[in-house]
Design an enzyme around this catalytic site. Structure first.
Site, PDB file in Angstrom:
ATOM      1  N   ASP A  15       0.860  -1.177   0.000  1.00  0.00           N
ATOM      2  CA  ASP A  15       0.000   0.000   0.000  1.00  0.00           C
ATOM      3  C   ASP A  15       0.904   1.237   0.000  1.00  0.00           C
ATOM      4  OD1 ASP A  15      -2.411   1.510   0.281  1.00  0.00           O
ATOM      5  OD2 ASP A  15      -1.899   1.782   2.396  1.00  0.00           O
ATOM      6  N   ASP A  26      -1.298  -0.850   6.140  1.00  0.00           N
ATOM      7  CA  ASP A  26      -1.484  -0.352   7.497  1.00  0.00           C
ATOM      8  C   ASP A  26      -2.906   0.085   7.812  1.00  0.00           C
ATOM      9  OD1 ASP A  26      -1.639   1.992   5.967  1.00  0.00           O
ATOM     10  OD2 ASP A  26      -0.817   3.188   7.592  1.00  0.00           O
ATOM     11  N   ASP A  80      -6.949  -2.385   4.105  1.00  0.00           N
ATOM     12  CA  ASP A  80      -5.961  -3.381   3.687  1.00  0.00           C
ATOM     13  C   ASP A  80      -6.210  -4.745   4.323  1.00  0.00           C
ATOM     14  OD1 ASP A  80      -4.499  -1.480   2.199  1.00  0.00           O
ATOM     15  OD2 ASP A  80      -3.501  -0.789   4.024  1.00  0.00           O
TER      16      ASP A  80
END
Length: 767
Positions: free
Chosen positions: A454, A653, A657
């Site tokens: 990410d 995080d 996700d």
């Protein structure tokens, strides 16, 4: 669970209607008062009250649960031995001070056994070494001395081994103590019969005095050497939990709490509650997880993250309990205490990982299930072969070699090969700021060939700031910012916090927003002053019917600079755009370079626009960019990569996700992110630094290599030792293995496996 059968005594187990004690939210069940065994609701698991000889010492905390390193499903209140393998149990959660009760008991029995075994060996060997032929009276006296010295060793020092071996048979899990017990008892009973009724033996086995050779010295020496091995093993196993004890020792004991009137008081850390304010002076440990209210300082976080460089802290920054304040005084508001603190979560994760079972363990489990019966069968064949074909006195040779086979075989080394390495590796990972959820994550991480990351909070700092406000039409900057801050005030998302912080810095008061709603992966909506407002990405604007083409040129310019653009619509009309910049972490370029050098393909997955994502990707030389994705799309991307044959690790995080983290072969959460991301992941990087993945992969490789070494040693030891003990090489070399040497080799085999595993915690070259 209405009823169960006790696996040890076979009696029925019924619900405990007389007690309401609970453990982990589950009611106890128990059977007879004799066993005093308490079962949990989970079939196959139970808590067993310690046997009388294994009561917890006065120094042990009440209610401490012990478990077996080889059979983690076994749980018992207080110290004792595993009913399956016979090994000494250890605390499920190690304490700062170690419980040496079991170690002290073994050590005391060893010294007693050694003090008696040495003269037994001396008496038995003296005539041979001195070339002395004792008279009949002297021979009988020496034999009586051997028996008197050996009996306490066999009947008291080694008594616990017979109990452990018998429990293994009762539980259909014959273990190393089954073999040891059989070997010692056979040697001792044979010697007793030879001493008191020598006439039952053939004439060729008797000497000039009509006496038959005995093996009291072998029986005594075997018990003493096995006790020595267990002593060394317990001492070595105690070091495998050193990492957890070190973490436990980091926690401060007291804190300086501020009262409502501004005065301060020192209180135990347990007395703190969320919302309390604590003063942290230079040189003190930060007592809690919290947020800095006043002051500036640098914090040494190396004990939790493995990073030696202090981190600067200012008002608004978060601090972690057990880290060390270095330069300035801080006033911290408590946000997490007790089990919710990061240190407590780290300790819990490490302890859980240490008890998990790696896929490599399956081979050892399959072999162990058949190992002891196979060894007993080999001992029987050895006895029969030497009795039928061996040298005179054939019966003596048959007994000695069968005992040697029983003693030298060590399923303990085979069973410990994997779990002991996992325990050490989990602790070593914690020291490096890498937390593994279980053993499978340790084993799997080395096979990953694709890393999906990410952007926000993973590649970037995750604390973006408002760079620019561009309004449309008659809207003023302050009006647009007030509406945006009002929408984002309740959100914990980093982009939302950047909008709110930007409004505060500009002196803008957030508007009052009602009917607030979060649209996953798109943004937020609500009403302010009777107008419908929406703040988010282009997908949200399309959903509310707002046209965004008028500011496309400004949007493209901001995105080429790597900024994230958020749109504000009022009554379905585009009112403004907000350019938010999130700087790339200083460590990210070096981390990605190291990961690429390690053979990983890097894929960036983000909900940001393609222009913004590609700007970041160019700076970091990322292999593939997938932008403008929703949370469900992230999951689909991971599944697509897996379907193409890739072994995928996902690093992120945020809440969005979590599904992808759970689906990946290895999910990696940033410790600076949300709790749900950490709960969904297999690996947590405490500091949120991608360089931790490099360290984790090195540790993964070193651990699997260490496990294979242990398994190879255990298999090789038995493959060579058992045939040698059986006398297979005697026709070619004349070699026979004394049961005493077999006992020493058996004891050292487990110690060698543990010693090899401990290298994972000491070697800095490998990890």
């Amino acid at each position: 669970m209405d009823s169960h059968i006790d696996p040890v005594c076979g009696m029925s187990v019924s619900p405990d209607s007389a007690h309401t004690a609970e453990h982990a939210g589950r009611r106890y069940h128990f059977c007879c008062a004799g066993c005093r065994k308490r079962f949990l609701d989970d079939p196959g698991q139970y808590l067993q009250a310690p046997a009388p000889e294994h009561h917890a010492p006065a120094s042990a905390p009440p209610g401490v649960i012990y478990t077996c390193p080889m059979h983690p499903e076994v749980r018992q209140l207080g110290p004792g031995t595993c009913p399956k393998c016979g090994m000494a149990l250890e605390p499920l959660m190690p304490a700062i001070t170690t419980d040496d009760h079991e170690l002290g008991t073994v050590r005391r029995r060893f010294w007693i056994a050694l003090a008696l075994a040495i003269p037994v060996v001396a008496v038995a060997m003296a005539p041979h070494m001195l070339g002395w032929m004792p008279s009949a009276d002297s021979a009988h006296t020496l034999r009586a001395v051997e028996l008197l010295l050996t009996a306490p060793v066999v009947l008291w020092c080694g008594a616990d081994y017979y109990r452990r071996g018998w429990l293994g048979i009762v539980n259909r899990s014959a273990n190393m103590y089954t073999l040891i017990g059989l070997g010692v008892i056979v040697a001792f009973l044979y010697s007793l019969v030879a001493t008191f009724v020598p006439a039952v033996f053939p004439p060729e086995m008797r000497d000039a005095h009509g006496m038959v050779a005995v093996y009291f010295e072998s029986a005594a020496s075997i018990v003493a050497l096995v006790l020595l091995g267990e002593w060394l093993e317990l001492a070595a196993r105690g070091r495998t939990s050193a990492a957890i004890r070190q973490l436990l020792g980091l926690a401060p004991k007291n804190a300086r709490r501020m009262r409502a009137d501004g005065s301060e008081e020192d209180v135990p850390i347990e007395a703190l509650a969320v919302g309390d304010r604590v003063r942290v002076r230079p040189g003190e440990k930060v007592p809690v997880d919290g947020r800095v209210l006043e002051g500036r300082s640098s914090i040494d976080e190396s004990m939790l993250t493995g990073e030696a460089i202090p981190v600067e802290k200012a008002p608004g920054d978060r601090v972690v309990g057990a880290t060390v304040n270095q330069t300035g005084a801080l006033l911290v508001e408590t946000e997490r205490v007790g089990a919710a603190s990061l240190l407590s979560q780290i300790i819990a994760l490490v302890a859980e990982a240490q008890r998990s079972r790696a896929p490599l363990q399956r081979l050892a489990d399959r072999v162990s299930a058949w190992f002891v019966p196979a060894v007993i069968a080999i001992a029987v064949v050895t006895f029969a072969a030497w009795w039928a074909l061996g040298l005179e006195p054939r019966l003596a040779y048959a007994v000695v070699n069968a005992v040697a086979v029983l003693i030298i075989a060590c399923p303990c080394a085979l069973g410990l090969a994997t779990p002991i390495s996992i325990m050490v590796a989990s602790g070593r990972g914690a020291e490096l700021g890498v937390l593994f959820r279980d053993a499978q994550a340790i084993e799997t991480l080395r096979t990953v060939d694709t890393l999906v990351v990410d952007k926000t909070g993973t590649l970037t700092v995750g604390r973006p700031s408002l760079r620019r406000v561009i309004v449309q039409g008659a809207f003023a900057d302050s009006d647009a910012l007030a509406l945006a801050a009002g929408l984002e005030r309740a959100s914990e998302h980093p982009l939302a916090q950047a909008i709110v912080a930007g409004a505060t810095a500009r002196g803008t008061t957030p508007a009052r927003v009602t009917e607030f709603m979060s649209v996953t992966g798109q943004g937020v909506t609500g009403k302010a002053e009777g107008r419908a407002v929406a703040l988010g990405n282009s997908a949200l604007m399309s959903g509310v019917g707002a046209v965004i083409d008028d500011l496309s040129e400004e949007v493209d310019k901001e995105r080429t600079e790597g900024h994230t653009v958020m749109y504000l619509a009022v009554d379905r009309q585009l009112a403004a755009i907000f350019a938010v910049g999130d700087p790339i972490k200083e460590t990210t370029p070096a981390a990605l370079e190291a990961l690429r050098a390690d053979g990983l393909r890097i894929v960036m997955l983000t909900g940001d626009s393609r222009t913004t994502a590609e700007a970041v990707a160019r700076r970091l030389a990322i292999d593939e960019v997938i932008a403008e994705v929703r949370p469900a799309d992230k999951l689909a991307v991971v599944e697509r990569l897996q379907a193409s044959g890739r072994h995928v690790a996902m690093a992120g995080d945020g809440i969005n996700d979590a599904p992808a983290l759970a689906r990946a072969d290895v999910g990696i959460a940033m410790g600076t992110g949300t709790d749900i991301a950490m709960q969904s992941a297999d690996v947590t990087l405490v500091k949120g630094d991608l360089r931790g993945i490099v360290r984790a992969r090195q540790l993964s490789r070193a651990t699997v290599r260490n496990i294979r070494q242990n398994l190879g040693f255990a298999f090789g030891y038995n493959a060579l030792g058992i045939p040698l003990a059986a006398g297979v090489l005697y026709p070619l070399t004349g070699w026979l293995l004394s049961p005493m040497i077999a006992a020493l080799a058996m004891s050292l085999s487990s110690v060698s496996v543990i010693g090899n595993a401990l290298r994972l915690g000491k070697s800095r070259k490998e990890v």
